[in-house]
Design a protein around this motif. Structure first.
Motif, PDB file in Angstrom:
ATOM      1  N   LEU A  73      15.270 -21.207 -62.643  1.00 35.00           N
ATOM      2  CA  LEU A  73      14.945 -21.726 -63.969  1.00 35.00           C
ATOM      3  C   LEU A  73      13.700 -21.049 -64.523  1.00 35.00           C
ATOM      4  O   LEU A  73      13.662 -20.624 -65.683  1.00 35.00           O
ATOM      5  CB  LEU A  73      14.730 -23.243 -63.884  1.00 35.00           C
ATOM      6  CG  LEU A  73      14.496 -23.977 -65.200  1.00 35.00           C
ATOM      7  CD1 LEU A  73      15.646 -23.721 -66.151  1.00 35.00           C
ATOM      8  CD2 LEU A  73      14.333 -25.474 -64.948  1.00 35.00           C
ATOM      9  N   VAL A  77      13.498 -18.804 -68.042  1.00 39.01           N
ATOM     10  CA  VAL A  77      12.594 -19.170 -69.126  1.00 39.01           C
ATOM     11  C   VAL A  77      11.469 -18.149 -69.260  1.00 39.01           C
ATOM     12  O   VAL A  77      11.086 -17.752 -70.356  1.00 39.01           O
ATOM     13  CB  VAL A  77      12.012 -20.582 -68.896  1.00 39.01           C
ATOM     14  CG1 VAL A  77      11.010 -20.923 -69.978  1.00 39.01           C
ATOM     15  CG2 VAL A  77      13.122 -21.615 -68.862  1.00 39.01           C
ATOM     16  N   SER A 102       1.995 -20.579 -73.523  1.00 40.15           N
ATOM     17  CA  SER A 102       2.335 -20.487 -72.102  1.00 40.15           C
ATOM     18  C   SER A 102       1.086 -20.267 -71.267  1.00 40.15           C
ATOM     19  O   SER A 102       0.985 -20.768 -70.154  1.00 40.15           O
ATOM     20  CB  SER A 102       3.344 -19.362 -71.877  1.00 40.15           C
ATOM     21  OG  SER A 102       2.707 -18.112 -71.922  1.00 40.15           O
ATOM     22  N   THR A 105      -0.799 -23.307 -69.798  1.00 44.37           N
ATOM     23  CA  THR A 105      -0.396 -24.031 -68.597  1.00 44.37           C
ATOM     24  C   THR A 105      -0.974 -23.413 -67.336  1.00 44.37           C
ATOM     25  O   THR A 105      -0.928 -24.019 -66.268  1.00 44.37           O
ATOM     26  CB  THR A 105       1.133 -24.034 -68.457  1.00 44.37           C
ATOM     27  OG1 THR A 105       1.569 -22.709 -68.223  1.00 44.37           O
ATOM     28  CG2 THR A 105       1.784 -24.576 -69.701  1.00 44.37           C
ATOM     29  N   LEU A 150      11.461 -29.282 -61.971  1.00 50.92           N
ATOM     30  CA  LEU A 150      10.966 -29.029 -63.322  1.00 50.92           C
ATOM     31  C   LEU A 150       9.493 -28.681 -63.319  1.00 50.92           C
ATOM     32  O   LEU A 150       9.045 -27.824 -64.082  1.00 50.92           O
ATOM     33  CB  LEU A 150      11.212 -30.257 -64.198  1.00 50.92           C
ATOM     34  CG  LEU A 150      12.651 -30.412 -64.701  1.00 50.92           C
ATOM     35  CD1 LEU A 150      12.820 -31.720 -65.444  1.00 50.92           C
ATOM     36  CD2 LEU A 150      13.000 -29.241 -65.608  1.00 50.92           C
ATOM     37  N   ALA A 153       9.172 -25.154 -62.123  1.00 54.87           N
ATOM     38  CA  ALA A 153       9.718 -24.249 -63.143  1.00 54.87           C
ATOM     39  C   ALA A 153       8.774 -24.156 -64.341  1.00 54.87           C
ATOM     40  O   ALA A 153       8.559 -23.070 -64.886  1.00 54.87           O
ATOM     41  CB  ALA A 153      11.093 -24.727 -63.587  1.00 54.87           C
ATOM     42  N   TRP A 154       8.183 -25.273 -64.719  1.00 51.76           N
ATOM     43  CA  TRP A 154       7.294 -25.283 -65.876  1.00 51.76           C
ATOM     44  C   TRP A 154       6.120 -24.355 -65.678  1.00 51.76           C
ATOM     45  O   TRP A 154       5.830 -23.494 -66.501  1.00 51.76           O
ATOM     46  CB  TRP A 154       6.815 -26.720 -66.114  1.00 51.76           C
ATOM     47  CG  TRP A 154       5.877 -26.895 -67.250  1.00 51.76           C
ATOM     48  CD1 TRP A 154       6.121 -26.664 -68.564  1.00 51.76           C
ATOM     49  CD2 TRP A 154       4.529 -27.391 -67.171  1.00 51.76           C
ATOM     50  NE1 TRP A 154       5.013 -26.975 -69.316  1.00 51.76           N
ATOM     51  CE2 TRP A 154       4.029 -27.424 -68.491  1.00 51.76           C
ATOM     52  CE3 TRP A 154       3.697 -27.810 -66.128  1.00 51.76           C
ATOM     53  CZ2 TRP A 154       2.740 -27.858 -68.792  1.00 51.76           C
ATOM     54  CZ3 TRP A 154       2.413 -28.246 -66.434  1.00 51.76           C
ATOM     55  CH2 TRP A 154       1.939 -28.252 -67.746  1.00 51.76           C
ATOM     56  N   SER A 157       7.202 -20.518 -64.843  1.00 49.58           N
ATOM     57  CA  SER A 157       7.751 -19.744 -65.955  1.00 49.58           C
ATOM     58  C   SER A 157       6.621 -19.079 -66.743  1.00 49.58           C
ATOM     59  O   SER A 157       6.770 -17.952 -67.205  1.00 49.58           O
ATOM     60  CB  SER A 157       8.590 -20.634 -66.880  1.00 49.58           C
ATOM     61  OG  SER A 157       7.807 -21.681 -67.396  1.00 49.58           O
ATOM     62  N   ALA A 158       5.482 -19.766 -66.875  1.00 49.54           N
ATOM     63  CA  ALA A 158       4.356 -19.155 -67.567  1.00 49.54           C
ATOM     64  C   ALA A 158       3.833 -17.963 -66.777  1.00 49.54           C
ATOM     65  O   ALA A 158       3.509 -16.911 -67.346  1.00 49.54           O
ATOM     66  CB  ALA A 158       3.241 -20.178 -67.764  1.00 49.54           C
TER      67      ALA A 158
END
Lengths: 279, 283, 349
Positions: A73, A77, A102, A105, A150, A153-154, A157-158
């Motif tokens: 994921l 992203v 992004s 984060t 999640l 992934a959050w 992804s950044a």
């Protein structure tokens, strides 16, 4: 003028790394093999590995599953974000804004990320209230470990977006123009030029994210359920239990995780070395 | 040899298959705004509850917004020791940055500009901490530290500094790749001593990269939970530990939010400062 | 590959308040011809090239390919190829696959595209290098592959943006020879941008001189050297001699004698190439001057001579000893007269 810096410069960094890693993992291995018991006589044995065999297998499968889902994921992203940031998916200005968001984060510690995800996704959390539902079906502490996936992934992804955009931004415009001049339309340029150029960075950052998701304790601890346990949680429980004989078993779990982690990175490295775009 | 002109030179013929995809994707152009919005929501959404709960005095289910605003979350945070934890986190971060950044910079200088035997192996060793899960090294090291009687805090600092070295070394390797030793030679021919070369040439030229590396090391220490927990033995209480204890209890959302916000703001401020420094130097 | 490229009134303004990057450029590149765009940096030559390629959109004017307006046609559909200063070979593809890129993108099978690419790779004399990676080539080899790749796209017009300026002199010579061979073989229409007048002279049939976005003169190289239309052109091509004087009764009068001209009466400038001035023994019928300065210039000498208020720089071949303060006779082999340079804010000079 003999000005070339000497080799001793690497020592202040190298010595602590070798000592700490060597001592840490060496001690863990020794403990797991029964060579450093807290009580009793040292005796080489594989008991620590066999003691919770089924648990360790479940934990391994769970950890790998979470890490795989989260990394997949995050990679998707992150890649899309990177393409947006360099201006290949729409206007560059809004792409840059997404990039800025992004980056926000990145200074968030994973523990805080987990806490914040809990505030958002819990059954009494903010998302439930905004959507006007009764519950979200137990994302936090649920059977699918969705909240954990999640959170990883959050944040990852950044990270992936940052690394991939970093490699693309210097080269993308000139190669993009060249490909266009040779007749490639937008979609073809993405498929034949941009994505192959981004691939090594994507693979490397994804591997790092995978290894991180595999070996991190705090997110599974806050957002996961009590059973089954992923590897770091299992190791921690065994290490801090009142029963001192579980220490070697904790060390065994730690060694298993380390072996998994190192193998993934070595495999990635060999795969990357063979790729022509890696330099 | 078929090296002659195409029939209609001014507009190239394209295959039908890409043309259909092109047409479909042209519609995507209107969707790009939606895509950017979706990505923005993805990154921002989790931070919104953080901000809302931090100023909420009372927010019971199923209200969409807090019913009462106030600073009770902050008072709760102070009660749970957030202030001293903040101080300890800062010191830990600074200590680790102060160790890992110079070590990484020296190692990078040696690897890029100097003669290091087996540079590939040394480089790999300096990157190795990433491959080893922190909790595994902490588990093993803890026993050793207890047996040798090393203080808890020292163990934490040492392990986190080692964990940060791959980041600082890599950042400085990139910086030294773009660095020209000739600047230092020039300074020495102009009469600068070794120390003056360091202070007047090397450090100013490397300042943006160094601050970036120091920031990364700071972040590694600031964000850490498991090493501080395992080796600190409960004596070293940093901000993540306070957040974790608030989050694992129920009904503590405001305190979770305020302690989390406290844990997010300092690195965010530092990140902005580091970026500004980099931009100013580049100008 | 031999289309007719026309630039009509091409204008581009990067900064709405500032001067135009390109101001009303009219240029005709006939099929199979090679035209060089010559000028200093900032003169707009790269802008013109990018407009022709479709990488940029003009504010006014049109680009016509074989008579058809290319407005609104993106670069991938326009049949133009470009070779840049850097080879920009795709690092993830082999040399052969790089050359085959345009064919693959147009839908040919991998094998067909590679076969086609091999013929072009042979043309640039790198036939055996197909399996190598892009990073394994020297800069000269990489630029050849870039050339082959651009040609393999069968462009109507080949655009080149200072393609050889990053190479050393010997390699550049080789590339000039190669380009000559390719021209003989394929007769492509070429628009080439360069800042080097020698390269323009070596490669192009005609040269268009640009300055501050405006076309100064478009003519064969020889004519630019001997019959520059403006002082700017003379300077851009390395002319060092400018003698002020006045035109009266159909001739320019200055310290170095009357030179017939069709310019109207008034002040004007006499220009003559430093290579086109001959020094003779003193005492003859030609204008007499005195040597002011002698400087070595490779195997030749750069001699400054002065007569009254006029000064000339003369390039003297080896074997002619000249010293300061020598009296000499000066013969202008091919002088020309140009108008005074007008102020920059006014019309084109």
């Amino acid at each position: 003028m003999k000005q070339r810096p000497g080799a001793w410069l690497v020592l202040p960094a190298l010595v602590p790394v070798v000592l700490v890693l060597g001592a840490g993992i060496g001690t863990a291995v020794a403990q797991s093999l029964g060579l450093m018991p807290l009580v009793g006589v040292p005796r080489l044995s594989l008991d620590a590995y066999r003691a919770h065999g089924a648990d360790v297998l479940t934990a391994t499968r769970l950890s790998l599953g979470i890490a795989l889902a989260a990394t997949a994921l995050a990679a998707i992203v992150g890649l899309v974000t990177a393409l947006a940031v360099v201006g290949l998916l729409g206007r560059r200005r809004s792409g840059r804004a997404v990039g800025g968001l992004s980056v926000l984060t990145i200074p968030v510690p994973h523990l805080v990320g987990a806490a914040v995800m809990g505030l958002l996704l819990a059954d009494s959390g903010v998302l439930v209230r905004w959507l006007g539902l009764d519950s979200l079906g137990g994302i936090v502490g649920g059977p699918l470990w969705l909240a954990v996936v999640l959170e990883y992934a959050w944040k990852e992804s950044a990270f992936i977006a940052l690394v991939v955009a970093g490699t693309l931004v210097t080269r993308v415009s000139s190669f993009d123009e060249t490909a266009a001049l040779l007749g490639a339309g937008r979609w073809q340029r993405l498929r034949r030029v941009t994505l192959p150029l981004a691939q090594p960075a994507l693979i490397a950052s994804s591997a790092l994210s995978f290894v991180y998701a595999l070996g991190t304790y705090e997110v599974a601890f806050l957002l996961g359920r009590v059973f089954p346990e992923p590897l770091p949680v299992l190791a921690y429980r065994l290490f801090t239990s009142v029963d001192l004989t579980t220490r070697p078993q904790a060390a065994a779990v730690a060694v298993v995780t380390t072996v998994l982690s190192v193998s993934v990175l070595l495999l990635t490295l060999t795969a990357l070395r063979r790729s022509p775009a890696w330099r | 040899m078929a090296l002659t002109t195409a029939a209609h030179p001014s507009v190239r013929r394209t295959r039908t298959r890409p043309r259909r995809v092109e047409r479909a994707l042209r519609g995507l152009r209107g969707w790009s705004g939606l895509l950017h919005l979706g990505l923005g929501v993805w990154f921002l959404l989790p931070l919104v509850p953080l901000l809302l709960w931090a100023v909420a005095d009372r927010w019971s289910f199923p209200a969409s917004l807090p019913q009462d605003y106030g600073l009770s979350g902050w008072r709760g945070a102070l009660d749970q020791g957030a202030a001293s934890a903040l101080g300890r986190s800062l010191l830990l971060g600074l200590a680790v940055a102060g160790l890992a950044a110079p070590a990484g910079a020296l190692a990078a200088r040696g690897l890029v500009l100097g003669r290091v035997p087996l540079p590939g192996l040394v480089g790999a060793a300096l990157l190795a901490p990433i491959a080893f899960p922190a909790f595994a090294v902490a588990l093993g090291l803890d026993v050793l530290l207890i047996r040798t009687g090393v203080a808890n805090l020292v163990g934490v600092v040492l392990l986190l500094a080692v964990a940060a070295i791959p980041y600082t070394t890599y950042t400085m390797r990139v910086a030294f790749g773009a660095y020209d030793l000739a600047y230092e030679d020039e300074a020495r021919t102009l009469g600068a001593t070794r120390r003056q070369v360091l202070l007047r040439v090397q450090l100013p030229m490397l300042a943006p990269a160094l601050s970036g590396a120091a920031f990364l090391a700071f972040l590694v220490a600031w964000s850490d939970y498991v090493v501080t927990l395992l080796i600190g033995g409960g004596q070293v209480v940093t901000l993540p530990l306070v957040v974790a204890s608030a989050a694992s209890a129920i009904g503590n959302e405001a305190v979770v939010a305020t302690t989390s916000l406290t844990a997010v703001l300092p690195p965010l401020v530092l990140l902005v400062l580091v970026r500004l420094l980099g931009r100013r130097r580049a100008a | 590959m031999s289309a007719h490229l026309e630039l009509r009134g091409l204008t581009r303004r990067h900064d709405p308040d500032g001067p135009a990057a390109l101001d009303s450029l009219d240029l005709d590149v006939l099929p199979g011809a090679c035209v060089a765009l010559l000028g200093p940096s900032g003169s707009g030559k790269t802008t013109a090239l990018r407009l022709a390629a479709g990488l940029d959109v003009p504010d006014a004017g049109a680009v016509l390919l074989d008579g058809r307006d290319a407005a609104g046609v993106p670069p991938e559909r326009r049949s133009t190829s470009m070779v840049f200063q850097r080879p920009l070979l795709f690092p993830h593809l082999s040399v052969l696959d790089n050359v085959a890129f345009s064919a693959r993108v147009a839908g040919r099978s991998k094998r067909g595209a590679r076969q086609d690419a091999q013929t072009y790779l042979d043309l640039v004399q790198l036939g055996g290098y197909g399996t190598r990676g892009a990073h394994e080539l020297s800069s000269g080899q990489a630029q050849r592959v870039a050339l082959a790749r651009a040609l393999a796209a069968r462009p109507a017009v080949l655009l080149m943006d200072e393609p050889f300026s990053a190479l050393d002199a010997a390699l550049r010579e080789d590339m000039h020879v190669l380009l000559g061979q390719l021209r003989a073989e394929l007769q492509p229409t070429i628009l080439l941008v360069t800042h080097d007048p020698l390269e323009a002279a070596a490669l192009a049939d005609t040269v268009a001189v640009l300055h501050a976005g405006r076309l100064q003169q478009h003519a064969p190289t020889g004519e630019l050297y001997t019959r520059p239309s403006t002082l700017r052109v003379a300077r851009l091509l390395g002319g060092r001699n400018e003698v002020a004087g006045t035109v009266t009764r159909g001739a320019h009068r200055s310290a170095f004698g009357p030179v017939p001209t069709t310019l109207p009466d008034g002040p004007a400038v006499l220009v003559v190439r430093q290579e086109a001035v001959a020094l003779a023994a003193p005492g003859g019928p030609e204008p007499q001057a005195r040597v002011q300065d002698v400087r070595p210039y490779g195997p030749r000498l750069l001699v400054t001579v002065r007569k009254d208020d006029g000064e000339l720089l003369v390039e003297v071949p080896p074997g002619r000893p000249v010293s300061v303060d020598d009296p000499v006779g000066v013969t202008l082999v091919d002088p020309w007269v140009v108008p005074l340079l007008s102020l920059p804010a006014g019309e084109a000079g």
